[in-house]
Scaffold this active site. Structure first.
Site, PDB file in Angstrom:
ATOM      1  N   SER A 110       0.822  -1.214   0.000  1.00  0.00           N
ATOM      2  CA  SER A 110       0.000   0.000   0.000  1.00  0.00           C
ATOM      3  C   SER A 110       0.847   1.251   0.000  1.00  0.00           C
ATOM      4  CB  SER A 110      -0.847   0.053   1.273  1.00  0.00           C
ATOM      5  OG  SER A 110      -1.658  -1.061   1.385  1.00  0.00           O
ATOM      6  N   HIS A 148      -0.921  -2.417  -7.106  1.00  0.00           N
ATOM      7  CA  HIS A 148      -1.689  -2.112  -5.901  1.00  0.00           C
ATOM      8  C   HIS A 148      -3.191  -2.187  -6.175  1.00  0.00           C
ATOM      9  CE1 HIS A 148      -2.780   1.078  -2.647  1.00  0.00           C
ATOM     10  NE2 HIS A 148      -2.925  -0.136  -2.184  1.00  0.00           N
ATOM     11  N   GLU A 159      -3.423   0.497  -9.025  1.00  0.00           N
ATOM     12  CA  GLU A 159      -2.384   1.534  -9.121  1.00  0.00           C
ATOM     13  C   GLU A 159      -1.078   0.802  -9.460  1.00  0.00           C
ATOM     14  OE1 GLU A 159      -1.764   3.391  -5.267  1.00  0.00           O
ATOM     15  OE2 GLU A 159      -1.617   5.366  -6.182  1.00  0.00           O
ATOM     16  N   ASN A 192      -2.840   6.147  -1.150  1.00  0.00           N
ATOM     17  CA  ASN A 192      -2.734   6.233   0.314  1.00  0.00           C
ATOM     18  C   ASN A 192      -2.072   7.506   0.808  1.00  0.00           C
ATOM     19  OD1 ASN A 192      -4.154   4.021   1.413  1.00  0.00           O
ATOM     20  ND2 ASN A 192      -2.666   2.697   0.416  1.00  0.00           N
TER      21      ASN A 192
HETATM   22  P1  NAI Z   1      -4.027  -9.485   6.067  1.00  0.00           P
HETATM   23  O1  NAI Z   1      -3.538  -9.249   7.447  1.00  0.00           O
HETATM   24  O2  NAI Z   1      -5.478  -9.754   5.832  1.00  0.00           O
HETATM   25  O3  NAI Z   1      -3.229 -10.701   5.384  1.00  0.00           O
HETATM   26  C1  NAI Z   1      -1.841 -10.802   5.376  1.00  0.00           C
HETATM   27  C2  NAI Z   1      -1.485 -12.275   5.159  1.00  0.00           C
HETATM   28  O4  NAI Z   1      -0.079 -12.357   4.917  1.00  0.00           O
HETATM   29  C3  NAI Z   1      -1.802 -13.162   6.364  1.00  0.00           C
HETATM   30  O5  NAI Z   1      -2.586 -14.270   5.949  1.00  0.00           O
HETATM   31  C4  NAI Z   1      -0.415 -13.607   6.840  1.00  0.00           C
HETATM   32  O6  NAI Z   1      -0.399 -14.907   7.378  1.00  0.00           O
HETATM   33  C5  NAI Z   1       0.373 -13.543   5.538  1.00  0.00           C
HETATM   34  N1  NAI Z   1       1.823 -13.476   5.735  1.00  0.00           N
HETATM   35  C6  NAI Z   1       2.513 -12.785   6.660  1.00  0.00           C
HETATM   36  N2  NAI Z   1       3.844 -13.006   6.509  1.00  0.00           N
HETATM   37  C7  NAI Z   1       3.977 -13.869   5.465  1.00  0.00           C
HETATM   38  C8  NAI Z   1       5.090 -14.488   4.844  1.00  0.00           C
HETATM   39  N3  NAI Z   1       6.327 -14.280   5.258  1.00  0.00           N
HETATM   40  N4  NAI Z   1       4.853 -15.316   3.805  1.00  0.00           N
HETATM   41  C9  NAI Z   1       3.599 -15.556   3.366  1.00  0.00           C
HETATM   42  N5  NAI Z   1       2.499 -14.991   3.925  1.00  0.00           N
HETATM   43  C10 NAI Z   1       2.692 -14.172   4.961  1.00  0.00           C
HETATM   44  O7  NAI Z   1      -3.540  -8.208   5.217  1.00  0.00           O
HETATM   45  P2  NAI Z   1      -4.164  -7.591   3.873  1.00  0.00           P
HETATM   46  O8  NAI Z   1      -5.150  -6.556   4.221  1.00  0.00           O
HETATM   47  O9  NAI Z   1      -4.551  -8.710   2.970  1.00  0.00           O
HETATM   48  O10 NAI Z   1      -2.896  -6.822   3.284  1.00  0.00           O
HETATM   49  C11 NAI Z   1      -1.885  -7.496   2.565  1.00  0.00           C
HETATM   50  C12 NAI Z   1      -1.077  -6.484   1.762  1.00  0.00           C
HETATM   51  O11 NAI Z   1      -1.956  -5.777   0.882  1.00  0.00           O
HETATM   52  C13 NAI Z   1      -0.354  -5.420   2.597  1.00  0.00           C
HETATM   53  O12 NAI Z   1       0.850  -5.096   1.997  1.00  0.00           O
HETATM   54  C14 NAI Z   1      -1.346  -4.257   2.536  1.00  0.00           C
HETATM   55  O13 NAI Z   1      -0.714  -3.016   2.752  1.00  0.00           O
HETATM   56  C15 NAI Z   1      -1.824  -4.371   1.106  1.00  0.00           C
HETATM   57  N6  NAI Z   1      -3.125  -3.754   0.842  1.00  0.00           N
HETATM   58  C16 NAI Z   1      -4.122  -3.796   1.762  1.00  0.00           C
HETATM   59  C17 NAI Z   1      -5.349  -3.203   1.496  1.00  0.00           C
HETATM   60  C18 NAI Z   1      -6.449  -3.250   2.486  1.00  0.00           C
HETATM   61  O14 NAI Z   1      -7.452  -2.543   2.317  1.00  0.00           O
HETATM   62  N7  NAI Z   1      -6.353  -4.054   3.529  1.00  0.00           N
HETATM   63  C19 NAI Z   1      -5.598  -2.504   0.225  1.00  0.00           C
HETATM   64  C20 NAI Z   1      -4.504  -2.586  -0.707  1.00  0.00           C
HETATM   65  C21 NAI Z   1      -3.304  -3.157  -0.384  1.00  0.00           C
END
Ligand code: NAI
Length: 283
Positions: free
Chosen positions: A119, A140, A152, A190
């Site tokens: 993000s 993104h 993005e 963001n």
């Molecule tokens: P989340 O907390 O729902 O999921 C993250 C996942 O990554 C978890 O299942 C975790 O177990 C896994 N994980 C952690 N370390 C890991 C590793 N070393 N290897 C493999 N898997 C691993 O987070 P979310 O919301 O899905 O965000 C993920 C990414 O997307 C972040 O970089 C976030 O900034 C980005 N993002 C999030 C948005 C949102 O609205 N939540 C929107 C756009 C981008």
């Protein structure tokens, strides 16, 4: 290199959404996470989403089964060797992402594109730990991925034109709209959205209004589909905090200082909808 198989790293809310749209667009898709439980939870959330589309008549049972069959599970990063595109969507933490990219750089075949759904984190810095910075790019997606049309696309300093063109083409194939931006903290989305959310949290912290009032004012007054505190809960308060920290560190300007109340909620484990509690309570 023709892209047929995609690995999505991180089976959280974004990773599962990305895997779903990739599979729906006809790509084979491997979802990777640290544990089998996390991957299985991710795949079952995709199935639930698709089932909702079936019940709305947007998808047939047969189509749903075909899409689900395109998705496989992985807890071994070595499975990335079979894929031509990797989309990393693990937690918003530079050290975690660097460790993943370092390994991918060793494991993947030459020519594989390494995209990140970060993000806010600098693509150029992430690319620097790989031996193929020209193949590293920001892709993104917005939340919820199956619904939101924007992607993005962020070019790092070394990202090649070929990599950019390939990602633009895939984004269009996924039915999304690519918009190109340069590599600065928080990119465009963001850099503009998150200070607004942080300011809403400051307003709550300072007792200017209740959470409901803040959300209602921004919804009805600015015609936003949801208020900033509700949106923060949907994004994940940990992710919001990581993004504010990236903006604060990256620009060195106190106007990006994360609100102490945001930090407090994250420290309490109140991360929003995904943990059942944030500014609001969830079933
Ligand atoms: P989340 O907390 O729902 O999921 C993250 C996942 O990554 C978890 O299942 C975790 O177990 C896994 N994980 C952690 N370390 C890991 C590793 N070393 N290897 C493999 N898997 C691993 O987070 P979310 O919301 O899905 O965000 C993920 C990414 O997307 C972040 O970089 C976030 O900034 C980005 N993002 C999030 C948005 C949102 O609205 N939540 C929107 C756009 C981008």
């Amino acid at each position: 290199m023709a892209i047929e198989k995609i690995m999505v790293i991180g089976a959280g809310q974004m990773g599962t959404g990305i895997a779903q749209v990739c599979a729906q667009a006809g790509y084979l898709c491997v979802i990777h996470d640290i544990t089998v439980e996390q991957v299985e939870r991710g795949i079952s959330s995709i199935e639930k989403n698709l089932l909702r589309q079936v019940s709305k008549g947007k998808l047939s049972e047969q189509e749903k089964a075909t899409i689900v069959n395109r998705i496989s599970a992985s807890t071994n990063l070595e499975d990335s060797v079979e894929c031509q595109l990797i989309i990393e969507a693990a937690v918003e933490n530079m050290e975690v992402k660097k460790s993943i990219f370092r390994q991918l750089s060793e494991l993947t075949k030459e020519g594989t594109i390494l995209a990140t759904n970060t993000s806010s984190l600098p693509i150029t810095e992430l690319a620097s730990v790989t031996s193929c910075p020209e193949k590293v790019i920001g892709m993104h997606f917005m939340n919820p991925v199956p619904v939101m049309r924007l992607v993005e696309i962020i070019r790092g300093l070394a990202t090649s034109v070929e990599t950019y063109e390939a990602i633009k083409e895939i984004t269009l194939k996924l039915g999304k709209v690519p918009v190109e931006v340069n590599d600065f903290p928080g990119f465009i989305s963001n850099r503009i959205l998150m200070p607004m959310i942080n300011e809403a949290i400051f307003a709550l912290y300072e007792g200017v209004a209740t959470k409901e009032a803040i959300d209602e004012i921004m919804k009805l007054g600015m015609n936003h589909p949801m208020g900033p505190l509700t949106l923060a809960d949907f994004i994940g308060l940990d992710t919001c905090l990581y993004i504010m920290e990236t903006l604060h560190d990256g620009f060195g300007d106190d106007k990006y200082r994360p609100c102490p109340l945001l930090r407090k909620y994250v420290n309490a484990g109140w991360l929003g909808k995904k943990t059942g509690k944030g500014f609001y309570l969830y079933e």
